[in-house]
Design a protein around this motif. Structure first.
Motif, PDB file in Angstrom:
ATOM      1  N   ASP A   1     -51.653 -39.860  -3.816  1.00  0.00           N
ATOM      2  CA  ASP A   1     -52.786 -40.392  -4.582  1.00  0.00           C
ATOM      3  C   ASP A   1     -52.868 -41.892  -4.358  1.00  0.00           C
ATOM      4  N   ALA A   2     -53.741 -42.314  -3.465  1.00  0.00           N
ATOM      5  CA  ALA A   2     -53.827 -43.722  -3.071  1.00  0.00           C
ATOM      6  C   ALA A   2     -54.300 -44.616  -4.207  1.00  0.00           C
ATOM      7  N   ASP A   3     -54.929 -44.035  -5.236  1.00  0.00           N
ATOM      8  CA  ASP A   3     -55.501 -44.849  -6.314  1.00  0.00           C
ATOM      9  C   ASP A   3     -54.613 -44.932  -7.544  1.00  0.00           C
TER      10      ASP A   3
ATOM     11  N   HIS B   1     -43.858 -45.521  -1.626  1.00  0.00           N
ATOM     12  CA  HIS B   1     -45.284 -45.381  -1.932  1.00  0.00           C
ATOM     13  C   HIS B   1     -46.141 -46.416  -1.215  1.00  0.00           C
ATOM     14  N   VAL B   2     -45.732 -47.672  -1.268  1.00  0.00           N
ATOM     15  CA  VAL B   2     -46.495 -48.765  -0.664  1.00  0.00           C
ATOM     16  C   VAL B   2     -45.536 -49.657   0.104  1.00  0.00           C
ATOM     17  N   GLY B   3     -45.946 -50.150   1.251  1.00  0.00           N
ATOM     18  CA  GLY B   3     -45.168 -51.119   1.993  1.00  0.00           C
ATOM     19  C   GLY B   3     -44.065 -50.502   2.831  1.00  0.00           C
TER      20      GLY B   3
ATOM     21  N   LEU C   1     -51.829 -46.461  -8.507  1.00  0.00           N
ATOM     22  CA  LEU C   1     -51.421 -47.758  -9.034  1.00  0.00           C
ATOM     23  C   LEU C   1     -52.612 -48.600  -9.437  1.00  0.00           C
ATOM     24  N   VAL C   2     -53.675 -48.549  -8.642  1.00  0.00           N
ATOM     25  CA  VAL C   2     -54.884 -49.301  -9.003  1.00  0.00           C
ATOM     26  C   VAL C   2     -55.435 -48.789 -10.327  1.00  0.00           C
ATOM     27  N   ASP C   3     -55.475 -47.476 -10.492  1.00  0.00           N
ATOM     28  CA  ASP C   3     -55.956 -46.911 -11.759  1.00  0.00           C
ATOM     29  C   ASP C   3     -55.080 -47.370 -12.921  1.00  0.00           C
ATOM     30  N   HIS C   4     -53.766 -47.352 -12.715  1.00  0.00           N
ATOM     31  CA  HIS C   4     -52.844 -47.774 -13.769  1.00  0.00           C
ATOM     32  C   HIS C   4     -53.065 -49.244 -14.130  1.00  0.00           C
ATOM     33  N   LEU C   5     -53.191 -50.093 -13.121  1.00  0.00           N
ATOM     34  CA  LEU C   5     -53.362 -51.517 -13.376  1.00  0.00           C
ATOM     35  C   LEU C   5     -54.709 -51.807 -14.011  1.00  0.00           C
TER      36      LEU C   5
END
Length: 298
Positions: free
Chosen positions: A47-49, A123-125, A51-55
């Motif tokens: 789910d690429a979104d 997840h990222v990086g 962390l963005v959704d959480h933030l």
């Protein structure tokens, strides 16, 4: 040993679906069931979104953001259920903080074990590199400087999409700085047997334990025993004395014993005699010393 798990997720799932899967399909008391959930973690990781959704949700409601998060450092609580927690860990490259801050927040370059078993996925990086050993916790008493037999398992990384499983109190690892900001997702498994396990830190070059830190549950029970020893009445001593033989943590048994002595004085001798047979040196050594001191007073 620590496991690297192959995964083949069917499709991406969001946080709500992942938490529902954990609550309905995973038996957290069964390691095989936890390992079998790696595909679900991988699907959640897709789910690429997330962390963005959480933030974005956090920015819209700062007052409730991370309420109840017990973890230090840049660790985001994403959800929890019966006997599990889902979180995101942010791993910063060395240029972002001082050496002291890095070691405090991340334990970079500090070999340590964990008090809970967990699944983790990049997840990222690029992720951090890590060196992993294993040891037998039953062979360690917890005395700083004592020798520990370590077995080197591997040097690896937590690249994006890679899923690993670490065993509580058995797998030791040291994390090395990532070259760029990275994020991992963790499924932490909370088991009653692990509630009072200390986190241990090691000198892997010389095969020694450097120090341990008590779990929050252990520290809380120690504080309770200390308060009871200072503020208790005639009803308190039997309760403390009961803990000297029944509590699973030697640190709490030792604290309960010290406060039993504080309340009872010479009348604590039976409790001290029983504590001499305790298997852990942090309990039986003070008991022997106290009894020897009393013998010397006569």
């Amino acid at each position: 040993m620590a496991y690297t798990l192959p995964t083949s997720p069917a499709s991406s799932i969001g946080l709500a679906d992942y938490l529902d899967h954990l609550n309905t399909a995973v038996d957290t008391a069964d390691t095989d069931s936890v390992l079998a959930s790696a595909d679900a973690l991988s699907a959640f990781n897709s789910d690429a979104d997330l962390l963005v959704d959480h933030l974005n949700t956090a920015l819209a409601d700062l007052a409730s953001w991370q309420n109840g998060n017990p973890y230090m450092g840049p660790s985001l609580l994403l959800g929890r259920g019966k006997n599990f927690t889902v979180r995101a860990n942010i791993w910063l490259p060395p240029a972002r903080m001082s050496l002291h801050e890095e070691q405090t927040l991340h334990s970079y370059e500090v070999p340590h074990d964990h008090t809970v078993s967990f699944l983790t996925v990049g997840h990222v990086g690029p992720g951090y590199e890590t060196t992993i050993w294993e040891y037998d916790p039953g062979s360690v008493t917890g005395v700083p400087g004592e020798p520990v037999e370590l077995r080197l398992l591997e040097h690896t990384d937590l690249a994006r999409g890679k899923v690993m499983y670490y065993r509580a109190g058995r797998d030791i690892h040291t994390q090395h700085h990532p070259p760029a900001l990275s994020v991992s997702l963790n499924l932490l498994i909370h088991r009653q047997d692990d509630a009072h396990a200390p986190q241990r830190f090691f000198d892997t070059d010389h095969g020694r334990l450097t120090h341990s830190t008590p779990s929050p549950a252990t520290r809380g029970h120690q504080i309770l025993c200390d308060l009871a020893g200072h503020l208790g009445d005639q009803r308190t001593a039997p309760l403390l004395e009961h803990l000297t033989t029944t509590h699973p943590s030697p640190a709490v048994r030792a604290t309960a014993l010290a406060n039993t002595v504080r309340l009872l004085g010479p009348a604590a001798e039976p409790a001290l005699q029983r504590a001499v047979d305790d298997p852990h040196p942090s309990v039986h050594d003070p008991a022997r010393n106290a009894l020897n001191g009393r013998t010397g007073e006569h």
